[in-house]
Design a protein around this motif. Structure first.
Motif, PDB file in Angstrom:
ATOM      1  N   SER A   3       0.942  -1.054   0.235  1.00 57.66           N
ATOM      2  CA  SER A   3       0.262  -0.201   0.030  1.00 57.66           C
ATOM      3  C   SER A   3       0.521   1.117  -0.028  1.00 57.66           C
ATOM      4  CB  SER A   3      -0.969   0.117   1.291  1.00 57.66           C
ATOM      5  OG  SER A   3       0.044  -0.199   2.391  1.00 57.66           O
ATOM      6  N   ALA A   4       2.241   1.133   0.572  1.00 60.49           N
ATOM      7  CA  ALA A   4       3.518   2.261   0.284  1.00 60.49           C
ATOM      8  C   ALA A   4       3.219   2.857  -1.308  1.00 60.49           C
ATOM      9  CB  ALA A   4       3.873   1.371   1.100  1.00 60.49           C
ATOM     10  N   LEU A   5       2.947   2.229  -2.329  1.00 62.78           N
ATOM     11  CA  LEU A   5       3.173   2.374  -3.298  1.00 62.78           C
ATOM     12  C   LEU A   5       1.778   3.417  -3.645  1.00 62.78           C
ATOM     13  CD1 LEU A   5       4.429  -0.509  -5.635  1.00 62.78           C
ATOM     14  CD2 LEU A   5       5.435   1.490  -5.099  1.00 62.78           C
ATOM     15  N   GLY A   6       1.000   3.475  -3.257  1.00 66.97           N
ATOM     16  CA  GLY A   6       0.097   4.261  -2.998  1.00 66.97           C
ATOM     17  C   GLY A   6      -0.979   3.812  -4.144  1.00 66.97           C
ATOM     18  N   ASP A   7      -2.212   4.987  -4.955  1.00 65.04           N
ATOM     19  CA  ASP A   7      -3.406   4.154  -6.036  1.00 65.04           C
ATOM     20  C   ASP A   7      -2.532   4.768  -6.870  1.00 65.04           C
ATOM     21  OD1 ASP A   7      -5.018   4.303  -3.399  1.00 65.04           O
ATOM     22  OD2 ASP A   7      -6.113   6.526  -3.329  1.00 65.04           O
ATOM     23  N   PHE A   8      -3.094   3.219  -7.909  1.00 72.34           N
ATOM     24  CA  PHE A   8      -3.278   3.676  -9.018  1.00 72.34           C
ATOM     25  C   PHE A   8      -3.782   5.193  -9.571  1.00 72.34           C
ATOM     26  CE2 PHE A   8      -0.293  -0.056  -8.665  1.00 72.34           C
ATOM     27  CZ  PHE A   8       0.805   0.454  -9.708  1.00 72.34           C
ATOM     28  N   PHE A   9      -2.644   5.734 -10.659  1.00 75.46           N
ATOM     29  CA  PHE A   9      -3.567   6.897 -11.810  1.00 75.46           C
ATOM     30  C   PHE A   9      -3.139   7.061 -12.769  1.00 75.46           C
ATOM     31  CE2 PHE A   9      -0.253   8.989  -9.550  1.00 75.46           C
ATOM     32  CZ  PHE A   9       0.121  10.173 -10.478  1.00 75.46           C
ATOM     33  N   ARG A  10      -3.625   7.563 -13.617  1.00 75.35           N
ATOM     34  CA  ARG A  10      -3.598   7.649 -15.253  1.00 75.35           C
ATOM     35  C   ARG A  10      -2.653   9.283 -15.718  1.00 75.35           C
ATOM     36  NH1 ARG A  10      -5.367   3.130 -17.843  1.00 75.35           N
ATOM     37  NH2 ARG A  10      -4.473   3.522 -19.227  1.00 75.35           N
ATOM     38  N   THR A  11      -1.466   8.783 -16.334  1.00 70.19           N
ATOM     39  CA  THR A  11      -0.676  10.618 -16.124  1.00 70.19           C
ATOM     40  C   THR A  11      -0.858  10.536 -17.528  1.00 70.19           C
ATOM     41  OG1 THR A  11       0.352  12.294 -15.544  1.00 70.19           O
ATOM     42  CG2 THR A  11       1.232   9.541 -15.532  1.00 70.19           C
ATOM     43  N   LYS A  12      -0.770  11.654 -18.550  1.00 74.74           N
ATOM     44  CA  LYS A  12      -0.405  11.676 -19.844  1.00 74.74           C
ATOM     45  C   LYS A  12       0.710  12.619 -19.867  1.00 74.74           C
ATOM     46  CE  LYS A  12      -3.708  12.131 -22.655  1.00 74.74           C
ATOM     47  NZ  LYS A  12      -4.642  12.987 -23.830  1.00 74.74           N
ATOM     48  N   LEU A  13       2.044  11.981 -20.880  1.00 73.47           N
ATOM     49  CA  LEU A  13       3.340  11.774 -20.786  1.00 73.47           C
ATOM     50  C   LEU A  13       3.096  13.295 -21.670  1.00 73.47           C
ATOM     51  CD1 LEU A  13       4.875   8.993 -20.865  1.00 73.47           C
ATOM     52  CD2 LEU A  13       4.750  10.488 -19.042  1.00 73.47           C
ATOM     53  N   PRO A  14       4.240  13.774 -22.541  1.00 69.10           N
ATOM     54  CA  PRO A  14       4.351  15.281 -22.602  1.00 69.10           C
ATOM     55  C   PRO A  14       3.884  14.902 -24.549  1.00 69.10           C
ATOM     56  CG  PRO A  14       6.106  15.177 -21.873  1.00 69.10           C
ATOM     57  CD  PRO A  14       5.713  14.141 -21.567  1.00 69.10           C
ATOM     58  N   ASP A  15       4.035  13.439 -25.106  1.00 68.77           N
ATOM     59  CA  ASP A  15       3.604  13.227 -26.110  1.00 68.77           C
ATOM     60  C   ASP A  15       2.871  12.714 -26.428  1.00 68.77           C
ATOM     61  OD1 ASP A  15       4.098  10.884 -24.606  1.00 68.77           O
ATOM     62  OD2 ASP A  15       6.040   9.774 -25.974  1.00 68.77           O
ATOM     63  N   GLY A  16       1.651  12.813 -25.846  1.00 69.08           N
ATOM     64  CA  GLY A  16       0.238  12.442 -25.401  1.00 69.08           C
ATOM     65  C   GLY A  16       0.270  11.139 -24.836  1.00 69.08           C
ATOM     66  N   VAL A  17       1.548   9.641 -24.384  1.00 69.18           N
ATOM     67  CA  VAL A  17       0.755   9.258 -23.785  1.00 69.18           C
ATOM     68  C   VAL A  17       0.532   8.495 -22.994  1.00 69.18           C
ATOM     69  CG1 VAL A  17       2.704   6.432 -23.736  1.00 69.18           C
ATOM     70  CG2 VAL A  17       3.014   7.773 -25.905  1.00 69.18           C
ATOM     71  N   GLU A  18      -0.628   8.219 -22.428  1.00 68.37           N
ATOM     72  CA  GLU A  18      -1.559   7.418 -21.102  1.00 68.37           C
ATOM     73  C   GLU A  18      -0.766   6.630 -20.447  1.00 68.37           C
ATOM     74  OE1 GLU A  18      -5.227   6.985 -20.233  1.00 68.37           O
ATOM     75  OE2 GLU A  18      -5.500   9.553 -20.443  1.00 68.37           O
ATOM     76  N   LEU A  19      -0.466   6.448 -18.919  1.00 72.04           N
ATOM     77  CA  LEU A  19       0.125   5.936 -18.157  1.00 72.04           C
ATOM     78  C   LEU A  19      -0.841   5.978 -17.262  1.00 72.04           C
ATOM     79  CD1 LEU A  19       4.337   6.637 -18.281  1.00 72.04           C
ATOM     80  CD2 LEU A  19       2.904   5.301 -19.554  1.00 72.04           C
TER      81      LEU A  19
END
Length: 395
Positions: free
Chosen positions: A241-257
């Motif tokens: 749980s120390a890693l925290g919740d997963f969330f989606r983020t967009k990189l400068p080239d538009g790729v979403e992680l």
């Protein structure tokens, strides 16, 4: 040597078979193949975990021992893999798959799907679609083994329990707890092994769950869990749980992680975006979801998620150069630990190159037991010292 159930199943999920499905879903063949492998292994692990429950194996055996179910699933896989997707031409197989997954996962199905979705980077809907495709394939492979080996329900359960450790390399971290005992492997042997000085922080989490898994298999959950084991399980759960919740983020080239709040990916992105943070020789970022084969430098398939994420970040920041460092504790033979740390760091670098990163932007170095960050006289400190880390050498 006779092929194992896992070998047969993974052999079915070749890129040639998976390609049409990936095209239909708009995803890469590699991503879909990993998702199908993880989903299929999850079903096998789930069956192994519940094999001792009264009546469970009889129910599974009745599903997989039907020649119609087996031949339909495998022939569809070969002739038209896309027909196994929900909405395809094999609706009876879709119903079979739903019944199969419901028997294995029950109310945990959505949690299993979510865990696999986070691991593969696929959206929950696509991961659920691939699980529905994988289910009849697993039924087909199990039925094939039942017929060829003359198994009964008990034989099938015992075989899957015996193979259970091999399923784990395809499962994402933390998924084993949903099965009530089937857990992730640790990537290194105990400290007595000559090359085992380099075990990693994330696998320490898994070690705690592995203790629970062993207890379940040998005591069938009717024996009380000891305080020591319960404490280990709590520690493992806390570290995950120390890693925290997963969330989606967009990189400068538009790729979403899809990344965890406190994982290496988010920390690295924040550093690269912060113009007030210059490149130096002390700001290292520790990988937190890498697994290696025991005593070797071979990366486990479950490591690919984080490697893909780091490669995507480097592609989005094309001017960035990095160094990969491998570290161990001071347990075992120093020369062996030095060699292992070098090989593992290089393999991580090579994996990034395979992910499309120009090798001129990368370097690797093994540091053995140098630069400890924890106290080597304690297990907690040694765990902190066993790590793979990344240093930005150019922004």
């Amino acid at each position: 040597m006779a092929s194992t159930i896992l070998d047969s199943l993974m052999g079915m999920l070749s890129p040639n078979v998976v390609g049409p499905v990936a095209s239909q879903l708009g995803e890469s063949t590699d991503t879909v193949q990993r998702a199908l492998q993880a989903g299929s292994a999850s079903m096998l692990a789930g069956i192994a975990a519940k094999a001792g429950q009264p009546g469970f194996m009889s129910s599974i055996f009745n599903l997989v021992s039907s020649p119609v179910n087996t031949s339909s699933a495998l022939s569809s896989l070969v002739s038209n893999p896309s027909s196994l997707l929900p909405g395809g031409s094999s609706s009876p197989l879709g119903s079979l798959g739903s019944q199969f997954m419901s028997s294995i996962f029950g109310s945990n199905l959505s949690s299993v799907t979510d865990a696999l979705s986070r691991s593969t980077g696929l959206g929950g809907n696509k991961m659920g679609t691939l699980l529905s495709m994988a289910a009849p394939i697993v039924v087909g492979v199990l039925g094939q083994h039942v017929r060829q080996s003359g198994m009964n329900a008990t034989d099938l359960g015992n075989t899957l329990k015996a193979e259970a450790p091999s399923f784990q390399r395809f499962l994402p971290a933390g998924l084993g707890s949903l099965f009530g005992g089937v857990t992730q492997p640790t990537p290194d042997a105990p400290a007595k092994a000559a090359a085992a000085g380099n075990r990693w922080l994330w696998p320490l989490v898994i070690l705690a769950l592995l203790v629970l898994g062993a207890l379940w298999f040998f005591n069938r959950a009717k024996e009380p869990v000891s305080n020591a084991v319960q404490t280990a399980a709590n520690a493992g759960s806390s570290a995950m749980s120390a890693l925290g919740d997963f969330f989606r983020t967009k990189l400068p080239d538009g790729v979403e992680l899809n990344i965890p709040q406190f994982g290496i990916e988010n920390k690295l992105i924040a550093f690269l975006n912060d113009s007030s943070k210059p490149v130096d020789t002390t700001t290292w970022f520790n990988f937190d979801r890498l697994l290696f084969d025991t005593g070797k430098a071979t990366l486990q398939p479950s490591s690919q998620e984080q490697l893909n994420n780091i490669a995507a970040i480097l592609k989005a920041y094309p001017n960035v150069h990095v160094k990969i460092g491998g570290y161990t504790d001071n347990t075992g033979d120093p020369a062996a630990n030095q060699t292992l740390s070098e090989a593992r760091a290089k393999n991580v670098m090579d994996a990034l190159v395979a992910g499309g990163i120009d090798p001129s932007r990368l370097e690797s170095k093994g540091y053995g037991d140098q630069y400890p960050v924890g106290d080597n006289s304690t297990e907690e400190g040694r765990a902190q010292n066993r790590r793979i880390a990344l240093l930005v050498t150019q922004k």
